[in-house]
Scaffold this motif. Sequence first.
Motif, mmCIF file in Angstrom:
data_model
loop_
_atom_site.group_PDB
_atom_site.id
_atom_site.type_symbol
_atom_site.label_atom_id
_atom_site.label_comp_id
_atom_site.label_asym_id
_atom_site.label_seq_id
_atom_site.Cartn_x
_atom_site.Cartn_y
_atom_site.Cartn_z
ATOM 1 N N THR A 387 0.827 -1.205 0.000
ATOM 2 C CA THR A 387 0.000 0.000 0.000
ATOM 3 C C THR A 387 0.861 1.254 0.000
ATOM 4 N N GLU A 388 1.922 1.242 0.814
ATOM 5 C CA GLU A 388 2.816 2.402 0.872
ATOM 6 C C GLU A 388 3.491 2.637 -0.476
ATOM 7 N N PHE A 389 3.912 1.563 -1.136
ATOM 8 C CA PHE A 389 4.544 1.718 -2.449
ATOM 9 C C PHE A 389 3.559 2.314 -3.442
ATOM 10 N N ASN A 390 2.327 1.801 -3.458
ATOM 11 C CA ASN A 390 1.324 2.324 -4.380
ATOM 12 C C ASN A 390 1.008 3.785 -4.090
ATOM 13 N N GLN A 391 0.911 4.127 -2.815
ATOM 14 C CA GLN A 391 0.600 5.515 -2.447
ATOM 15 C C GLN A 391 1.687 6.477 -2.937
ATOM 16 N N LYS A 392 2.927 6.011 -2.979
ATOM 17 C CA LYS A 392 4.027 6.859 -3.426
ATOM 18 C C LYS A 392 3.935 7.212 -4.910
ATOM 19 N N GLN A 393 3.104 6.486 -5.647
ATOM 20 C CA GLN A 393 2.959 6.767 -7.080
ATOM 21 C C GLN A 393 2.000 7.917 -7.335
ATOM 22 N N VAL A 394 1.168 8.247 -6.334
ATOM 23 C CA VAL A 394 0.197 9.336 -6.504
ATOM 24 C C VAL A 394 0.951 10.650 -6.733
ATOM 25 N N GLY A 395 0.527 11.367 -7.775
ATOM 26 C CA GLY A 395 1.188 12.612 -8.137
ATOM 27 C C GLY A 395 2.260 12.437 -9.191
ATOM 28 N N LYS A 396 2.657 11.186 -9.478
ATOM 29 C CA LYS A 396 3.669 10.928 -10.499
ATOM 30 C C LYS A 396 3.017 10.739 -11.865
ATOM 31 N N SER A 397 3.799 10.876 -12.889
ATOM 32 C CA SER A 397 3.383 10.534 -14.245
ATOM 33 C C SER A 397 4.079 9.235 -14.637
ATOM 34 N N LEU A 398 3.308 8.199 -14.930
ATOM 35 C CA LEU A 398 3.863 6.892 -15.266
ATOM 36 C C LEU A 398 3.464 6.498 -16.685
ATOM 37 N N PRO A 399 4.388 5.934 -17.459
ATOM 38 C CA PRO A 399 4.010 5.409 -18.777
ATOM 39 C C PRO A 399 3.212 4.112 -18.600
ATOM 40 N N ILE A 434 1.253 3.016 -25.450
ATOM 41 C CA ILE A 434 1.905 3.391 -24.199
ATOM 42 C C ILE A 434 1.751 4.900 -24.050
ATOM 43 N N ALA A 435 1.156 5.334 -22.958
ATOM 44 C CA ALA A 435 0.870 6.755 -22.780
ATOM 45 C C ALA A 435 1.199 7.187 -21.361
ATOM 46 N N PRO A 436 1.632 8.433 -21.181
ATOM 47 C CA PRO A 436 1.868 8.948 -19.829
ATOM 48 C C PRO A 436 0.549 9.196 -19.106
ATOM 49 N N VAL A 437 0.471 8.736 -17.883
ATOM 50 C CA VAL A 437 -0.742 8.862 -17.080
ATOM 51 C C VAL A 437 -0.384 9.521 -15.748
#
Length: 458
Positions: A387-399, A434-437
Amino acid sequence: MTDPRPNQGKSVFVRTYGCQMNVYDSERIVGLLKPLGYSVAETPDNADLVVLNTCHIREKAAEKVYSDLGRLKRIKNSRNKTGGDLKIAVAGCVAQAEGSEITSRAPYVNMVVGPQAYHRLPELLARAAREKGEVLDTDFAVEEKFDRLAERKADGPTAFLTIQEGCDKFCTFCVVPYTRGAEVSRSIDAVVAEARSLAAQGVREITLLGQNVNAWASAPPAGMAGSAWGLGELCRHLAKIDGLDRIRFTTSHPRDMDDGLIAALGEEEKLMPYLHLPVQAGSDKILKAMNRGHTAEHYIRLIERIRAARPDIALSGDFIVGFPGETSEDFKETLAVVEEVGYASAYSFKYSRRPGTPGAAMQKQVPEEQKSEHLAQLQALLERQRTEFNQKQVGKSLPVLFEKAGRKHGQLVGRSPYLQSVHVSAPESMLGSIAPVSIEGVTPNALAGVLKEGEYAA
């Protein structure tokens, strides 16, 4: 050779148990049968052939197979009463480990084929059609199997590609060396040919599979001099294929994690920053009893080297609790390793005896109550880390590679570089793109995001 035309219009239902290797094998089984006129049935009830592609790793694996066979027997008997027929085949690791037991307990099964023999299914079907009785084929012949497989048809933008089978490690809890045989690597030319074919069909991400995938080794490609290549060199070579944008591999063993592969993880952009590297336990006493061939310290130092090469890597692992002789202190050492490493995802299980493995005969079997208590503690810790790892992705742009339509109208589901599911509102035309999200939220099993306006890779 029997004319395949009598099978025109027939259908096959394949039930897959267990690992990704079996998913790959099931795809190939369907591909083998299509030239014989077999289409895919949605359920066993309307199939002419049912293949149970079995796994012997998980607890009570064989019992689940016999339970399914009991249900299939009723369908078969009902068909026989109306002049019809249902052919039943048992494939995979349970077939390899318990072939004679299956034919004894379930004599209505038409074919039993081990994981290295399923390429012979067309031949076995022909034999069964000639009413030659029970057919049992569980001999190991890995290279022969791959040589005889028809060219694969891609199904979407991602695909599995088996490059290695078998295991020489002989962990005392595991049946793989007995059901899949010794470690065998496919030649690099065969792997590259299959990867090129998949890429030409629109596959943008491949996952290289093996029981110990990083034990893969081969002579260099035809026409190239040099010593044997390892998985790192293979990944770099596959990365040159046009249209192939992402490469993953699983499952790796710590003993085979060499410098070449670690360097490739750090330098090859197409290698995704996700590594499944099982440790199984954190106690050196238990690791020795498991015959893992590494210590907790060795594993932790290995993780440090990998993270130095690829700082953004997400780690996944396997854990077994309650191995014979494991005490509460041993279990605490496992928790300590988990705390020190930090996992983005993991698989954890209670130890269960596998007939024929050394662990099954060991003294000091751990009570089920203690296993359950420790498993609950471990899973709570692993879930917190996930859960902590997933939460760290919030606010990022991921392909994100978009793989399929979501459950909601106008929704697509894709995968991040870290193998997380990502739900996005997007047009169906973006499938395979593949798109930035921009990641905006986390659900229990996925990330939620929005497309970055005006940006996507075709």
